[in-house]
Every structure is written in structure tokens, then in C-alpha cells.
Write a protein that holds these residues in place. Structure first.
Motif, PDB file in Angstrom:
ATOM      1  N   GLY A   1       0.814  -1.212   0.000  1.00 26.20           N
ATOM      2  CA  GLY A   1       0.000   0.000   0.000  1.00 26.20           C
ATOM      3  C   GLY A   1       0.846   1.260   0.000  1.00 26.20           C
ATOM      4  O   GLY A   1       0.531   2.231  -0.709  1.00 26.20           O
ATOM      5  N   LEU A   2       1.924   1.271   0.791  1.00 28.66           N
ATOM      6  CA  LEU A   2       2.804   2.438   0.832  1.00 28.66           C
ATOM      7  C   LEU A   2       3.507   2.654  -0.504  1.00 28.66           C
ATOM      8  O   LEU A   2       3.668   3.791  -0.958  1.00 28.66           O
ATOM      9  N   ALA A   3       3.920   1.559  -1.123  1.00 27.75           N
ATOM     10  CA  ALA A   3       4.597   1.672  -2.412  1.00 27.75           C
ATOM     11  C   ALA A   3       3.647   2.186  -3.488  1.00 27.75           C
ATOM     12  O   ALA A   3       4.021   3.006  -4.334  1.00 27.75           O
ATOM     13  N   ARG A   4       2.412   1.715  -3.443  1.00 23.36           N
ATOM     14  CA  ARG A   4       1.429   2.180  -4.421  1.00 23.36           C
ATOM     15  C   ARG A   4       1.155   3.671  -4.219  1.00 23.36           C
ATOM     16  O   ARG A   4       1.091   4.448  -5.186  1.00 23.36           O
ATOM     17  N   ALA A   5       1.019   4.087  -2.966  1.00 22.37           N
ATOM     18  CA  ALA A   5       0.754   5.495  -2.678  1.00 22.37           C
ATOM     19  C   ALA A   5       1.922   6.383  -3.096  1.00 22.37           C
ATOM     20  O   ALA A   5       1.723   7.534  -3.517  1.00 22.37           O
TER      21      ALA A   5
END
Length: 220
Positions: free
Chosen positions: A207-211
Motif C-alpha cells: 500500500g505504501l509503495a502504491r501510494a
């Protein structure tokens, strides 16, 4: 004894330089630690009142001692991690660049030990400090690289991954990769290594990488 503040600055600088030179020989590294030199070296690095050359040589000596795997846990227990991090972060930026480099190298080797990875993960502000150095375009590339190397080691443990992600490490590494103005291959390699290290066994990472848009620079 000569590293004590009651002695003159030249005597302290010579004592620290002697230990740094002795630590270059592998067979000397364990005896120096067993002789009790580390607390005095840590005090020298940590003291804002110590002359720059004393702190520089003391950081070099800790770097040399940290090259021995068997010394790393003891050096960390004796309090070397916070003052070395402070030097790497730039307290001596204007007049002791070698001290910053040696402090960074010492931290890199110390952070190969699990106990010191935990210390860096738990030390207040340590992950943010490392990321601040790594992302500062005004810093020399070798200093930024050293900060990223330590980040990669800290990310080897679960609490390190959590602390780094709490500090915004995924976004920081992605931003460095995306920065067209700093296409330094070594920095990019260590950013990729840091992202990979944080991704292991971490449900939060995706999720952090996508954001952060990490997929775009990783595909370039």
C-alpha cells in the motif's frame, strides 16, 4: 587514558589517531576492544567540546574496530550508535568530512549486527535522520549512499522495517529514484535495495509503495 578531557587536545588527537591506525590491522581489533578503549572513543565522538581532529580520529577508530564481526555487538552496547549517527547527520559537516564518512562506515558495519539494527530502529528520530541525509540533494553522494546502506541493514529486521516505513522510507526511496536531477547509479541501486528489504514479509509495503508511486521509477 590519553583520550581523557584532562589532557591536551594534541595528546588526545594523537591517542585517537594511534588507535585508528592500530585498528587497521585485523589482529589488533579484538584486543583494543577488550582493553576497554571503546567507551573513551565513544565519549570523544559524542563530546561537542572535543576538538574536530579528536572526533575524526575517534570515529575512524570505531570504524576500524567495527570491521571485526565479534566487536559489533559490544561496540553498540557501549553506546556508539547515537553519537556516530549524529556525526553522520552533519554536526561536523563544515570542518570534518572524513569524520562523517568514517562515522557512516562504522554505522554500516555495526548495523550488520541484529542488536544494532534494533538500536537504530528504536532510537528516537534515527530512521528519520538517516532518511533526511539520504534525500538531501545538497549532501555529497557518498554520504547519501552511506545513509542508504545503513537503511538497508536496519530494514533487515521486522522492527526496523516498521520504523522505517513509519518514517516515510518508502516514499523517500521512491522520490530519490524518481529524481531526474540526481541520476546517481549507486544511489539508485541502494534505493532499490532498501525498497526490496522493506518489502520482505511486510503487508504494509504494498500500500505504501502504491501510494508513493514506486512502480514507475522501478520499471525505468
Amino acid at each position: 587514558v590519553l583520550l581523557s578531557s584532562r589532557h591536551t587536545a594534541p595528546a588526545r588527537a594523537d591517542a585517537a589517531a594511534a588507535l585508528a591506525n592500530l585498528s587497521l590491522e585485523p589482529e589488533n581489533r579484538v584486543p583494543i576492544v577488550r582493553a576497554g578503549a571503546v567507551p573513551a572513543l565513544v565519549d570523544a565522538v559524542a563530546s561537542a567540546a572535543a576538538p574536530p581532529e579528536v572526533r575524526e580520529h575517534a570515529a575512524g577508530a570505531l570504524f576500524g574496530l567495527a570491521l571485526h564481526e565479534g566487536n559489533r555487538a559490544a561496540i553498540g552496547v557501549l553506546g556508539a550508535v547515537p553519537p556516530l549517527l549524529a556525526v553522520l547527520a552533519g554536526r561536523d559537516r563544515d570542518h570534518a568530512p572524513r569524520a562523517r564518512r568514517d562515522a557512516g562506515m562504522a554505522l554500516y558495519h555495526l548495523s550488520l549486527a541484529a542488536v544494532n539494527q534494533s538500536k537504530l530502529a528504536c532510537a528516537p528520530g534515527a530512521p528519520r535522520t538517516l532518511l533526511s541525509v539520504a534525500s538531501d540533494a545538497a549532501e555529497p553522494a557518498p554520504i547519501r549512499r552511506l545513509a542508504l546502506m545503513v537503511v538497508c541493514n536496519v530494514a533487515a529486521c521486522a522492527e526496523g522495517r516498521a520504523a522505517l516505513m513509519d518514517a516515510g522510507a518508502v516514499a523517500t526511496a521512491s522520490a530519490i529514484l524518481s529524481d531526474d536531477g540526481s541520476r546517481n547509479s549507486e544511489l539508485q541501486e541502494w534505493c532499490v535495495a532498501a525498497l526490496y528489504a522493506m518489502s520482505r514479509g511486510s503487508p504494509r509495503f504494498r500500500g505504501l509503495a502504491r501510494a508513493a508511486g514506486a512502480d514507475r521509477p522501478l520499471m525505468l
